[in-house]
Design a protein around this motif. Structure first.
Motif, PDB file in Angstrom:
ATOM      1  N   GLU A  93       0.845  -1.205   0.000  1.00  0.00           N
ATOM      2  CA  GLU A  93       0.000   0.000   0.000  1.00  0.00           C
ATOM      3  C   GLU A  93       0.874   1.246   0.000  1.00  0.00           C
ATOM      4  N   GLN A  94       1.920   1.243   0.803  1.00  0.00           N
ATOM      5  CA  GLN A  94       2.818   2.395   0.909  1.00  0.00           C
ATOM      6  C   GLN A  94       3.610   2.605  -0.378  1.00  0.00           C
ATOM      7  N   ARG A  95       4.159   1.537  -0.931  1.00  0.00           N
ATOM      8  CA  ARG A  95       5.027   1.660  -2.108  1.00  0.00           C
ATOM      9  C   ARG A  95       4.264   1.701  -3.429  1.00  0.00           C
ATOM     10  N   GLY A  96       3.168   0.954  -3.508  1.00  0.00           N
ATOM     11  CA  GLY A  96       2.432   0.871  -4.763  1.00  0.00           C
ATOM     12  C   GLY A  96       2.945  -0.205  -5.694  1.00  0.00           C
ATOM     13  N   TYR A  97       3.874  -1.010  -5.229  1.00  0.00           N
ATOM     14  CA  TYR A  97       4.427  -2.098  -6.045  1.00  0.00           C
ATOM     15  C   TYR A  97       5.013  -3.168  -5.125  1.00  0.00           C
ATOM     16  N   ALA A  98       5.298  -4.320  -5.744  1.00  0.00           N
ATOM     17  CA  ALA A  98       5.985  -5.417  -5.054  1.00  0.00           C
ATOM     18  C   ALA A  98       7.126  -5.885  -5.938  1.00  0.00           C
ATOM     19  N   TYR A  99       8.107  -6.510  -5.309  1.00  0.00           N
ATOM     20  CA  TYR A  99       9.287  -7.017  -6.008  1.00  0.00           C
ATOM     21  C   TYR A  99       9.123  -8.527  -6.147  1.00  0.00           C
ATOM     22  N   LEU A 100       8.975  -8.987  -7.390  1.00  0.00           N
ATOM     23  CA  LEU A 100       8.794 -10.409  -7.686  1.00  0.00           C
ATOM     24  C   LEU A 100      10.132 -11.057  -8.030  1.00  0.00           C
ATOM     25  N   VAL A 101      10.403 -12.178  -7.383  1.00  0.00           N
ATOM     26  CA  VAL A 101      11.524 -13.043  -7.738  1.00  0.00           C
ATOM     27  C   VAL A 101      10.889 -14.341  -8.236  1.00  0.00           C
ATOM     28  N   LEU A 102      10.886 -14.545  -9.549  1.00  0.00           N
ATOM     29  CA  LEU A 102      10.326 -15.756 -10.150  1.00  0.00           C
ATOM     30  C   LEU A 102      11.500 -16.622 -10.581  1.00  0.00           C
ATOM     31  N   THR A 103      11.771 -17.655  -9.786  1.00  0.00           N
ATOM     32  CA  THR A 103      12.974 -18.446  -9.992  1.00  0.00           C
ATOM     33  C   THR A 103      12.706 -19.759 -10.711  1.00  0.00           C
ATOM     34  N   THR A 104      13.665 -20.177 -11.483  1.00  0.00           N
ATOM     35  CA  THR A 104      13.598 -21.464 -12.154  1.00  0.00           C
ATOM     36  C   THR A 104      14.011 -22.589 -11.191  1.00  0.00           C
ATOM     37  N   ARG A 105      14.617 -22.228 -10.079  1.00  0.00           N
ATOM     38  CA  ARG A 105      15.079 -23.216  -9.091  1.00  0.00           C
ATOM     39  C   ARG A 105      13.886 -23.763  -8.299  1.00  0.00           C
ATOM     40  N   ALA A 106      13.711 -25.061  -8.312  1.00  0.00           N
ATOM     41  CA  ALA A 106      12.617 -25.694  -7.575  1.00  0.00           C
ATOM     42  C   ALA A 106      12.926 -25.713  -6.080  1.00  0.00           C
TER      43      ALA A 106
END
Length: 166
Positions: free
Chosen positions: A113-126
């Motif tokens: 809510e404060q930032r207006g965004y999120a940081y996504l880490v979408l990894t290929t590592r299972a």
């Protein structure tokens, strides 16, 4: 017997295995909380973690997301094929061909809510040990999410948090 190279085989969502999205927040260099999303496969297909790694990498590269490369800033890019909807205490990560939903903790919701965004880490590592319904300790999360092997095998995307209008 002939085989079809994976590059020409159509992308199949099932090749990803079980895709999990885990929210958490943590202090960023600016001193305030950063809302993070970690997305990973359990590696639970016939091809195992190696097969899901290939499938996740293909999902990313087919959609212009660099694996192990620069951060993609979705706040400055209007045509991003990945999106984030935050509504009624839930976060929905939309990706080409699929969506994944999670219920973030209150501190994550406050940070987004404060930032207006999120940081996504979408990894290929299972991460087969981190199954839905099983509690993950902060130490386990830090060990996996912060591991060099996880970070260099991932796309890093800043996703604007969208809300339903109304």
């Amino acid at each position: 017997m002939t085989s079809t190279p994976s590059a020409t085989r159509p992308f199949r969502v099932a090749d990803l295995g079980t895709l999990v999205v885990m929210p958490w927040s943590g202090e960023a260099p600016d001193g305030s909380d950063m809302p993070y999303l970690l997305a990973y496969s359990l590696g639970d297909t016939e091809e195992g973690p190696e097969g899901t790694a290939v499938a996740v990498a293909r999902l990313l590269t087919d959609n212009g997301m660099p694996v192990g490369g620069d951060v993609v800033d979705g706040t400055e890019r209007s045509t991003l094929p990945f999106g984030l909807l935050v509504q009624s205490g839930a976060a929905v990560l939309s990706m080409p061909s699929l969506n994944a939903q999670c219920l973030p903790p209150p501190e994550w919701l406050a940070a987004v809510e404060q930032r207006g965004y999120a940081y996504l880490v979408l990894t290929t590592r299972a991460w087969p040990e981190a199954t839905p319904g099983r509690a993950v300790t902060p130490e386990e999360l830090a060990a996996f999410a912060g591991a060099h092997e996880t970070l260099t095998a991932a796309a890093h995307i800043v996703l604007p948090a969208r809300r339903l209008r109304g």
